[in-house]
Design a protein around this motif. Structure first.
Motif, PDB file in Angstrom:
ATOM      1  N   ALA A 165       1.220   0.877  13.703  1.00 19.82           N
ATOM      2  CA  ALA A 165       1.363  -0.125  12.642  1.00 19.82           C
ATOM      3  C   ALA A 165       0.033  -0.821  12.375  1.00 19.82           C
ATOM      4  CB  ALA A 165       2.433  -1.148  13.026  1.00 19.82           C
ATOM      5  N   SER A 166      -0.715  -1.121  13.428  1.00 23.00           N
ATOM      6  CA  SER A 166      -2.036  -1.743  13.258  1.00 23.00           C
ATOM      7  C   SER A 166      -2.977  -0.807  12.504  1.00 23.00           C
ATOM      8  CB  SER A 166      -2.627  -2.105  14.620  1.00 23.00           C
ATOM      9  OG  SER A 166      -1.829  -3.036  15.309  1.00 23.00           O
ATOM     10  N   LEU A 167      -2.951   0.469  12.860  1.00 23.76           N
ATOM     11  CA  LEU A 167      -3.797   1.450  12.178  1.00 23.76           C
ATOM     12  C   LEU A 167      -3.406   1.569  10.709  1.00 23.76           C
ATOM     13  CD1 LEU A 167      -5.966   3.663  12.235  1.00 23.76           C
ATOM     14  CD2 LEU A 167      -4.180   5.277  12.961  1.00 23.76           C
ATOM     15  N   ALA A 168      -2.086   1.612  10.436  1.00 29.34           N
ATOM     16  CA  ALA A 168      -1.623   1.720   9.052  1.00 29.34           C
ATOM     17  C   ALA A 168      -2.031   0.491   8.242  1.00 29.34           C
ATOM     18  CB  ALA A 168      -0.102   1.888   9.026  1.00 29.34           C
ATOM     19  N   ALA A 169      -1.917  -0.703   8.841  1.00 21.19           N
ATOM     20  CA  ALA A 169      -2.313  -1.930   8.141  1.00 21.19           C
ATOM     21  C   ALA A 169      -3.805  -1.926   7.836  1.00 21.19           C
ATOM     22  CB  ALA A 169      -1.934  -3.150   8.980  1.00 21.19           C
TER      23      ALA A 169
ATOM     24  N   LEU B 101      -3.853  -8.074  10.359  1.00 18.23           N
ATOM     25  CA  LEU B 101      -4.429  -7.105   9.423  1.00 18.23           C
ATOM     26  C   LEU B 101      -3.630  -7.035   8.126  1.00 18.23           C
ATOM     27  CD1 LEU B 101      -5.301  -4.212  11.914  1.00 18.23           C
ATOM     28  CD2 LEU B 101      -6.940  -5.628  10.648  1.00 18.23           C
ATOM     29  N   MET B 102      -2.313  -7.168   8.226  1.00 16.36           N
ATOM     30  CA  MET B 102      -1.482  -7.165   7.026  1.00 16.36           C
ATOM     31  C   MET B 102      -1.800  -8.358   6.138  1.00 16.36           C
ATOM     32  SD  MET B 102       2.306  -6.075   8.146  1.00 16.36           S
ATOM     33  CE  MET B 102       2.845  -6.672   6.569  1.00 16.36           C
ATOM     34  N   ASN B 103      -1.931  -9.515   6.766  1.00 16.32           N
ATOM     35  CA  ASN B 103      -2.178 -10.720   5.980  1.00 16.32           C
ATOM     36  C   ASN B 103      -3.546 -10.676   5.309  1.00 16.32           C
ATOM     37  OD1 ASN B 103      -1.123 -13.236   5.122  1.00 16.32           O
ATOM     38  ND2 ASN B 103      -2.505 -14.295   6.524  1.00 16.32           N
ATOM     39  N   GLU B 104      -4.568 -10.239   6.053  1.00 14.96           N
ATOM     40  CA  GLU B 104      -5.916 -10.175   5.495  1.00 14.96           C
ATOM     41  C   GLU B 104      -6.069  -9.028   4.493  1.00 14.96           C
ATOM     42  OE1 GLU B 104      -8.299 -12.264   5.822  1.00 14.96           O
ATOM     43  OE2 GLU B 104      -7.523 -13.513   7.446  1.00 14.96           O
ATOM     44  N   GLY B 105      -5.307  -7.962   4.676  1.00 13.73           N
ATOM     45  CA  GLY B 105      -5.460  -6.780   3.841  1.00 13.73           C
ATOM     46  C   GLY B 105      -4.600  -6.753   2.600  1.00 13.73           C
ATOM     47  N   GLY B 106      -3.844  -7.827   2.331  1.00 16.27           N
ATOM     48  CA  GLY B 106      -3.046  -7.882   1.119  1.00 16.27           C
ATOM     49  C   GLY B 106      -1.707  -7.176   1.216  1.00 16.27           C
ATOM     50  N   VAL B 107      -1.342  -6.696   2.396  1.00 14.11           N
ATOM     51  CA  VAL B 107      -0.054  -6.005   2.554  1.00 14.11           C
ATOM     52  C   VAL B 107       1.095  -6.984   2.347  1.00 14.11           C
ATOM     53  CG1 VAL B 107       1.378  -4.656   4.127  1.00 14.11           C
ATOM     54  CG2 VAL B 107      -1.101  -4.334   4.120  1.00 14.11           C
ATOM     55  N   THR B 108       0.934  -8.209   2.861  1.00 11.63           N
ATOM     56  CA  THR B 108       1.981  -9.219   2.720  1.00 11.63           C
ATOM     57  C   THR B 108       2.298  -9.472   1.250  1.00 11.63           C
ATOM     58  OG1 THR B 108       1.201 -10.282   4.751  1.00 11.63           O
ATOM     59  CG2 THR B 108       2.622 -11.576   3.313  1.00 11.63           C
ATOM     60  N   ARG B 109       1.259  -9.608   0.426  1.00 14.52           N
ATOM     61  CA  ARG B 109       1.463  -9.886  -1.003  1.00 14.52           C
ATOM     62  C   ARG B 109       2.217  -8.745  -1.679  1.00 14.52           C
ATOM     63  NH1 ARG B 109      -2.419  -9.110  -4.949  1.00 14.52           N
ATOM     64  NH2 ARG B 109      -4.037  -8.955  -3.333  1.00 14.52           N
ATOM     65  N   ARG B 110       1.933  -7.508  -1.306  1.00 11.01           N
ATOM     66  CA  ARG B 110       2.644  -6.371  -1.918  1.00 11.01           C
ATOM     67  C   ARG B 110       4.110  -6.330  -1.483  1.00 11.01           C
ATOM     68  NH1 ARG B 110      -3.033  -6.408  -2.125  1.00 11.01           N
ATOM     69  NH2 ARG B 110      -3.618  -5.270  -4.025  1.00 11.01           N
ATOM     70  N   LEU B 111       4.402  -6.740  -0.253  1.00  7.88           N
ATOM     71  CA  LEU B 111       5.794  -6.807   0.183  1.00  7.88           C
ATOM     72  C   LEU B 111       6.555  -7.876  -0.595  1.00  7.88           C
ATOM     73  CD1 LEU B 111       5.480  -6.414   4.063  1.00  7.88           C
ATOM     74  CD2 LEU B 111       6.353  -4.737   2.434  1.00  7.88           C
ATOM     75  N   ILE B 112       5.898  -8.992  -0.887  1.00  5.57           N
ATOM     76  CA  ILE B 112       6.535 -10.042  -1.684  1.00  5.57           C
ATOM     77  C   ILE B 112       6.825  -9.535  -3.097  1.00  5.57           C
ATOM     78  CG2 ILE B 112       6.164 -12.315  -2.730  1.00  5.57           C
ATOM     79  CD1 ILE B 112       4.582 -13.059  -0.200  1.00  5.57           C
ATOM     80  N   ASP B 113       5.880  -8.796  -3.695  1.00  6.59           N
ATOM     81  CA  ASP B 113       6.102  -8.224  -5.023  1.00  6.59           C
ATOM     82  C   ASP B 113       7.273  -7.234  -4.997  1.00  6.59           C
ATOM     83  OD1 ASP B 113       3.996  -9.699  -6.000  1.00  6.59           O
ATOM     84  OD2 ASP B 113       2.544  -8.053  -5.862  1.00  6.59           O
ATOM     85  N   LEU B 114       7.382  -6.475  -3.929  1.00  7.40           N
ATOM     86  CA  LEU B 114       8.495  -5.535  -3.805  1.00  7.40           C
ATOM     87  C   LEU B 114       9.816  -6.277  -3.665  1.00  7.40           C
ATOM     88  CD1 LEU B 114       9.186  -2.517  -3.613  1.00  7.40           C
ATOM     89  CD2 LEU B 114       8.912  -2.685  -1.133  1.00  7.40           C
ATOM     90  N   ALA B 115       9.818  -7.385  -2.912  1.00 11.93           N
ATOM     91  CA  ALA B 115      11.031  -8.198  -2.776  1.00 11.93           C
ATOM     92  C   ALA B 115      11.437  -8.778  -4.127  1.00 11.93           C
ATOM     93  CB  ALA B 115      10.791  -9.323  -1.761  1.00 11.93           C
ATOM     94  N   ARG B 116      10.457  -9.165  -4.941  1.00 13.29           N
ATOM     95  CA  ARG B 116      10.748  -9.689  -6.289  1.00 13.29           C
ATOM     96  C   ARG B 116      11.474  -8.631  -7.130  1.00 13.29           C
ATOM     97  NH1 ARG B 116       8.457 -13.826  -9.196  1.00 13.29           N
ATOM     98  NH2 ARG B 116       6.864 -14.096  -7.579  1.00 13.29           N
TER      99      ARG B 116
END
Length: 421
Positions: free
Chosen positions: A241-245, A65-80
């Motif tokens: 975590a699944s619900l939050a994602a 759900l994180m990968n499909e929902g764009g959560v992963t991309r926002r974590l990468i931006d935060l790491a940047r």
């Protein structure tokens, strides 16, 4: 003959779950203990009859759900925002994002697949070689069996009959130590190879990354915070975590569409089913091992070699590195724990938490080492880089992992300090 059948099936590329189940059946037949066939279905079911195992599909679902929902991309931006301005900035971003993902996904193979798609093209565009970019991403996958949650920790906790929440807590310091060793490795390689200096984001970019990244960061905080504070079990944390994602991906980021859910659920069910089937088959195989008194024979053999706990763990690391190169980490874990855990705890006085962390990290190294190296091939298929070129770029990170393993074997407090044991 049982060993020969096991090797023949394994080398014949038979799925590992079938290898274990068929080998156990062959042993029962040739040993003449056919009465054991009456207990075979019961042992298959008994291996998966644990509430704790429910955390595995739920953590898989959270990652999907994180990968499909764009959560992963926002974590990468935060790491940047945190490390993007250092020399080799994207390499640090990759590692920090992997540490954040490790606190959610729990599966090294899944994490390598997700992060390879997300990070390697961006690193290539900024001048990093494709094998090195894939190597950093694959090395980041080593964090997932250590930084909680971890599927291997869930399995170990069920098998060793120790609280899964305490296993998760035991992995926090080792995970941070491993991450720090990877930071040093990237710094040294960056200076030698003169990788490009990163750029800090502008004020507007930083503000946007922070506003969009903090909600995404809530998912690992829900998992780890819920467990540390005793507010939720690992299984409950996985469901939250699944619900939050789902909520973030659908209603905040709007990348996740309800039409995607059947595909996400089907992919999660298939992957979880493979793991659960493997656990059931390995449970039968472990039952045969215990029936044959192999733990007692192994204990006698090891006692003749050393009586020092540290030397025992070093021997264990050496043996498990070879095992992990050939057998999948989950299958190997289920095979070795019934044999070696009683020896470690009863004969050498080693904490089950220290034993579990050392075993899980050692076995997952096999994901990135030939001849099998499933993680290498996942990274290769996702990026197009040669597996052996990725492996050569991985060598400094594998060396850092081995140094970390030796420290964990030498200093038990690194795994037991946070749980007070």
């Amino acid at each position: 003959m049982t060993v020969a059948i096991f090797a023949l099936l394994l080398l014949g590329a038979v799925p590992i779950a079938l290898v274990l189940a068929l080998t156990a059946m062959f042993y029962i037949q040739v040993s003449g203990n056919s009465v054991l066939f009456d207990s075979y279905p019961q042992q298959l079911f008994g291996a998966i009859e644990s509430y704790g195992l429910l955390a595995i599909p739920l953590f898989m679902l959270a990652g999907e759900l994180m990968n499909e929902g764009g959560v992963t991309r926002r974590l990468i931006d935060l790491a940047r925002l945190l490390v993007g301005g250092f020399r080799g900035g994207l390499a640090y971003i990759n590692l920090v994002a992997n540490m954040m993902m490790a606190a959610i996904v729990g599966s090294a193979a899944s994490q390598i697949a997700i992060m390879s798609r997300a990070m390697v093209p961006a690193m290539e565009r900024e001048g990093y070689s494709r094998p090195y970019s894939a190597a950093i991403t694959a090395a980041g996958g080593l964090l997932s069996p250590i930084i909680p949650p971890s599927m291997l920790f869930v399995l170990f906790g069920v098998m060793a009959q120790v609280p899964i929440a305490e296993m998760f807590i035991a992995g926090i310091l080792p995970g941070l130590l491993l991450g720090f060793s990877f930071f040093l490795t990237i710094a040294v390689v960056g200076l030698v190879q003169q990788y490009p200096k990163g750029e800090w984001p502008s004020r507007a970019e930083a503000k946007r990354a922070l506003l969009m990244g903090l909600p995404a960061l809530s998912i690992p905080l829900i998992i780890i915070g819920g467990i540390l504070l005793g507010l939720a079990t690992p299984t409950e944390s996985a469901s939250l975590a699944s619900l939050a994602a789902l909520l973030l991906g659908r209603f905040l980021y709007r990348d996740l569409k309800f039409a995607m859910l059947p595909t996400v659920l089907r992919r999660t069910a298939v992957n979880a089913g493979l793991v659960i089937m493997l656990i059931a088959a390995a449970g039968v195989f472990g039952w045969v091992i215990v029936y044959e008194r192999l733990p007692q024979m192994a204990a006698a053999w090891i006692a003749a070699l050393t009586t020092d706990p540290f030397l025992f763990l070093l021997l264990l690391i050496g043996v498990l590195l070879l095992v992990g190169m050939i057998i999948d980490g989950i299958a190997a874990l289920i095979l070795v724990v019934p044999i070696l855990l009683p020896i470690a705890t009863q004969q050498f006085g080693i904490s089950p938490y220290q034993f579990g962390v050392v075993v899980c990290l050692t076995l997952v190294l096999g994901l990135l080492t030939p001849p099998v190296g499933a993680g290498l091939y996942i990274a290769s298929s996702m990026t197009g880089a040669s597996p052996m070129r990725i492996f050569r770029s991985l060598l400094p990170f594998l060396l850092a992992s081995l140094v970390t393993l030796v420290l964990l074997a030498w200093q038990p407090w690194l795994t037991t300090a946070l749980i007070g044991r």
